[in-house]
Design a protein around this motif. Structure first.
Motif, short mmCIF file in Angstrom:
data_model
loop_
_atom_site.label_atom_id
_atom_site.label_comp_id
_atom_site.label_asym_id
_atom_site.label_seq_id
_atom_site.Cartn_x
_atom_site.Cartn_y
_atom_site.Cartn_z
N LYS A 1 62.85 61.48 34.90
CA LYS A 1 64.06 61.44 35.72
C LYS A 1 65.31 61.60 34.85
CE LYS A 1 62.08 58.80 39.48
NZ LYS A 1 62.15 57.59 40.30
N LYS A 2 65.24 61.16 33.63
CA LYS A 2 66.39 61.34 32.74
C LYS A 2 66.67 62.82 32.53
CE LYS A 2 66.80 58.69 29.13
NZ LYS A 2 66.63 58.09 27.78
N THR B 1 57.67 53.93 32.58
CA THR B 1 58.59 54.41 31.54
C THR B 1 58.47 55.93 31.36
OG1 THR B 1 56.90 53.83 29.89
CG2 THR B 1 58.65 52.23 30.31
N GLU C 1 59.57 51.62 41.23
CA GLU C 1 60.39 52.42 40.34
C GLU C 1 61.30 51.52 39.51
OE1 GLU C 1 62.52 55.38 42.44
OE2 GLU C 1 60.75 56.55 42.97
N LEU C 2 61.73 52.08 38.38
CA LEU C 2 62.62 51.35 37.48
C LEU C 2 64.06 51.43 37.96
CD1 LEU C 2 61.35 52.33 33.92
CD2 LEU C 2 61.14 50.13 35.03
N MET D 1 72.22 54.49 32.94
CA MET D 1 70.82 54.68 32.58
C MET D 1 70.65 55.88 31.66
SD MET D 1 67.51 54.83 35.07
CE MET D 1 67.90 56.39 35.84
N CYS E 1 58.40 57.74 24.33
CA CYS E 1 58.27 56.92 25.53
C CYS E 1 57.45 55.68 25.28
CB CYS E 1 57.65 57.76 26.65
SG CYS E 1 57.60 56.95 28.24
N PHE F 1 66.10 50.25 32.51
CA PHE F 1 65.18 50.33 31.37
C PHE F 1 66.01 50.38 30.10
CE2 PHE F 1 63.03 53.05 28.23
CZ PHE F 1 61.93 52.24 27.96
N HIS G 1 60.44 57.44 34.01
CA HIS G 1 61.86 57.26 33.69
C HIS G 1 62.35 58.40 32.79
CE1 HIS G 1 65.58 55.24 32.45
NE2 HIS G 1 65.25 55.60 31.22
N GLN G 2 61.55 58.77 31.81
CA GLN G 2 61.95 59.87 30.95
C GLN G 2 62.04 61.18 31.72
OE1 GLN G 2 62.90 59.51 27.92
NE2 GLN G 2 62.33 57.37 27.58
#
Length: 846
Positions: free
Chosen positions: A250-251, A244, A338-339, A409, A282, A342, A247-248
């Motif tokens: 990559k956001k 997670t 990898e996600l 996403m 997160c 989410f 993920h943040q």
């Protein structure tokens, strides 16, 4: 690759009090204990507003329920268990009873067993396993006969029971002990301790070949049955908190990668993420309590050395898992860790009911997951909130384009004013010739100060040309029409299959006990160049490791060595801010590029100025490029491309004046980057694409036609990548054309990531080898099927791209820093931190 989109979310309809302590679901139905915990409500997932089926038959609290989860089963069967009865409910029959107005009745399997802590149906619903205290019973659902019984002498609270392959049952208790039983005989086939702290959920796949466990601290462990299906081997470990967190990252990276006036620069992403994590955005480890797991796996065929291509394997989406924690829903790709999706349940989710548009699901008490496969794959998540009485059903679709996935996403970002992402498909294989203005068409221009001398031929009576012409009837062929030996050797014979079972062949300690910082091997596999940290290069025979020559001339540690495609030249990069080109069988360089080195007067650049080649810092990369036509030199955040001319003529009077020349074609600067940490460009065929790893943990793809960055990928690793290796193939093996688009990156503490340049996502991740301090490199095999990498535990790890870790070669003298395959022979060469070189060959068949 499949991507995830949350397509709908709604509450289950009903006027019954949901206890939520016991829950089960299938691809069509969800069952929950309602009212006082003695009744069951069954909802049809296809009809969201339909009343539930009320199942009454238990007189005590229901303690376990299970559906037939396999879609290939011919019946939709629910098994519910309490201390008084174990009842089988056939959904098709119940639907007909409802239509005819008849009371709903199930079939009692057995009565009076006592407390049943767990129940599980097999794939086709013909068997059910019931766990009562320390005893596990296997019953036939058709004949209602007890077929097997086995007892665990150690006891403990049973956490899970599931059917494995053939006649095996797997039991897991809360102390993490996993046992595999033969349910017909009651014998223990094998047992092991599962990792991951306090286990909260355990599930197997539909084929009974994998097992995955989730814990209260958000750690997932994946296990796989061996070929005899009698024992489990540990596959991989996933930390949901780290996933997670990435993920943040990559956001924000996606937001900064858009062509917009983004206020956050790529190098500032890490700082923003750290602040976001500290603020609780997160989530921490306590928010990743695993409540439910479900495999999203298609039927796998066993890996074959002859048939299945690595690139075809990587293009399959067969290793996905759906996860429900107490705060979120996740879809994870087990190939690349990898996600794919989410969804934070503490935030607003898109719902189909307008009255629920402003609500959030919040923290969960329990959850259940199921999968439906038709044209698309749909994941149903049934969520019971910790606060509230109405359960939620979340529907997630897989089978979307990558752009739809990105837009969904990161839908919470304000990107209305951003232009679309450039989806131009990149490839290492050139599909078009360079354009008229391409940098790859540049040529070296030299002004000659002297007129060329005119030679005249003087005939002599004693010369050979004065003799009469003779003709021979038998002339030995020069071999021009025959296939080169190294191309004809073992081609398509599968010799590379032996690369997975290598053993030590030869060992050589270099005369200087310095770290081997770079390795290169000639195209015919005959000679090996070892760049040392003491500024020298050792040339060895690659087979027997015999010493051939030592090259000295630099004043700093060597950072790279690279043979030309022809095998005649060797380019060396050094920390002394210079690089040099050698005819490796000579003792002096033919060309030097470095501080205060000014080219000859005749050399003219594109701007008609004298070219001065100076590097402001160490040269971290130097190689031949475009089939020896150019030199690529990397320094700081700039990639230099040179034309060059090499002259091997010697003159004892002017021996220190180099007749060789070079000309700067382009200097490509990568913005927002302090240093380029690794460069990948092929010299084995004409390729117009180069890839650079940067100090901000990203990748930059450069079109060498224009000298511009055409794509950037941020946050590819947790640390900057120190190695890029391309799958360049070999003249001795055949690969699919698409396989040449694969490349890998290595980063300290983050293992190896395998990439396909045609898309923006990592396709596989390998991290069994320990690499936490030193930059250990990795290399593709000539066939593109295997990857070798060094490790800090003084071992070499061999991976099969189609599977995982397959071999470990250990007990070396020091940390393995460099590994490289021979392009024409089944051979692997490795070098260590203490200056020792090892060569490996396949084991001889007995």
């Amino acid at each position: 690759m499949e991507s995830v989109l949350l397509s709908s979310c709604h509450m289950l309809w009903g006027n019954h009090l949901i206890t939520g302590t016991v829950i089960a679901s299938s691809s069509c139905y969800v069952a929950l204990t309602i009212n006082n915990g003695q009744d069951i409500g069954v909802w049809n997932l296809k009809v969201a507003v339909k009343k539930p089926l009320l199942l009454v038959g238990h007189h005590t609290n229901i303690t376990a329920m299970s559906f037939v989860t396999s879609e290939s089963a011919s019946v939709n069967l629910l098994c519910s268990a309490s201390s008084d009865n174990v009842i089988l409910w056939y959904m098709e029959e119940l639907e007909k009873m409802t239509e005819n107005g008849q009371p709903l009745k199930g079939k009692v399997l057995v009565s009076g067993l006592g407390h049943v802590s767990y129940c599980c149906l097999n794939r086709n619903g013909s068997l059910v396993a019931l766990c009562c205290a320390r005893v596990v019973l296997v019953w036939s659902t058709q004949t209602r006969v007890n077929l097997g019984k086995f007892e665990d002498e150690l006891g403990g609270t049973l956490l899970a029971c599931l059917f494995g392959c053939y006649d095996t049952v797997v039991t897991v208790i809360t102390d993490r002990t996993c046992k595999i039983w033969d349910w017909r005989t009651g014998c223990i086939l094998n047992q092991m301790a599962l990792d991951g702290g306090i286990l909260s959920y355990v599930v197997g796949d539909e084929e009974g070949q994998h097992l995955i466990s989730g814990s209260t601290n958000g750690i997932l462990n994946v296990y796989q049955y061996n070929k005899e299906f009698a024992s489990l081997k540990h596959g991989l470990v996933l930390d949901l908190w780290k996933l997670t967190r990435e993920h943040q990252r990559k956001k924000l990276s996606f937001m900064c990668g858009r062509k917009s006036s983004c206020s956050i620069k790529p190098q500032e992403i890490g700082e923003v993420i750290e602040g976001h994590v500290e603020a609780g955005g997160c989530g921490g480890e306590s928010t990743n309590f695993v409540l439910a797991l479900h495999w999203i796996t298609k039927q796998q065929s066993e890996i074959s050395d002859e048939c299945q291509s690595p690139i075809h394997y990587l293009e399959r989406d067969d290793y996905l898992v759906a996860i429900a924690t107490n705060t979120s829903l996740l879809i994870v790709d087990l190939k690349n860790h990898e996600l794919l999706g989410f969804f934070d349940l503490r935030e607003k989710l898109p719902v189909s009911d307008p009255s629920c548009a402003s609500q959030t699901v919040g923290l969960l008490k329990t959850a259940a997951l199921s999968v439906e496969r038709k044209e698309n794959i749909t994941v149903y998540a049934v969520l019971v909130p910790l606060l509230g009485e109405e359960p939620w059903v979340v529907k997630m679709d897989l089978q979307l384009s990558h752009q739809d996935y990105l837009n969904n996403m990161f839908s919470s970002l304000d990107l209305n004013n951003c232009e679309g992402v450039d989806e131009e498909q990149l490839s290492f294989l050139s599909s078009k010739p360079p354009g008229s203005g391409s940098l790859l068409r540049s040529e070296l221009r030299i002004k000659c100060s002297k007129k060329p001398q005119k030679f005249r031929f003087v005939s002599s009576k004693n010369s050979v040309l004065s003799h009469p012409v003779t003709f021979h009837s038998k002339v030995k062929s020069s071999g021009y029409t025959s296939t080169p030996r190294h191309l004809n050797q073992e081609i398509d014979s599968g010799w590379w299959v032996g690369l997975k079972s290598l053993e030590l062949w030869k060992t050589r300690a270099l005369p200087y006990p310095a770290a081997v910082s770079a390795l290169s091997i000639t195209g015919d596999g005959r000679y090996l160049a070892c760049g040392l940290a003491d500024s020298s290069v050792e040339i060895l025979n690659s087979d027997q490791l015999n010493h051939v020559r030592t090259l000295t001339g630099h004043n700093g540690a060597l950072t790279s060595v690279h043979f030309s495609h022809s095998g005649k030249w060797l380019v060396i990069g050094s920390a002394d801010k210079s690089c040099s080109v050698w005819a490796w069988n000579h003792s002096e360089p033919l060309l030097s590029l470095g501080p205060s080195k000014i080219h000859q007067q005749g050399l003219v650049t594109g701007n008609n100025k004298k070219c001065q080649s100076t590097f402001p810092a160490e040269v971290h990369h130097a190689q031949f490029y475009y089939l020896d036509q150019f030199l690529l030199v990397g320094c700081r955040n700039v990639l230099y491309m040179y034309n060059y001319y090499l002259d091997r003529q010697k003159d004892d009077v002017f021996r220190y004046i180099h007749p060789s020349h070079s000309q700067l074609v382009a200097s490509i600067c990568i913005p927002y980057v302090k240093t380029v940490t690794a460069v990948g460009a092929t010299n084995e065929f004409h390729s117009q694409l180069a890839v650079c790893a940067t100090s901000i943990r990203g990748l930059s793809f450069i079109d060498m036609n224009t000298g511009q960055v055409v794509r950037e990928e941020n946050e590819i690793h947790s640390r900057p990548a120190h190695c890029i290796s391309l799958n360049m193939g070999s003249p001795s093996t055949n690969q699919p054309t698409s396989a040449y688009n694969l490349f890998l990156t290595c980063a300290i503490t983050d293992g190896i990531k395998l990439w396909d340049v045609r898309n923006r996502r990592c396709v596989k991740r390998l991290k069994d080898h320990p690499n936490t301090r030193l930059p250990c490199s990795a290399s593709f095999s000539p066939c593109g099927t295997y990857i070798a990498t060094g490790a800090e535990n003084r071992a070499i790890y061999l991976y099969d791209i189609r599977g995982g870790h397959i071999n470990k070669l250990g007990n070396y003298s020091d940390v393995i820093l460099q590994v490289i395959y021979s392009p024409t022979n089944p051979q692997l060469v490795a070098a260590t931190l203490d200056g020792t070189v090892y060569t490996h060959k396949p084991k001889e068949k007995t």
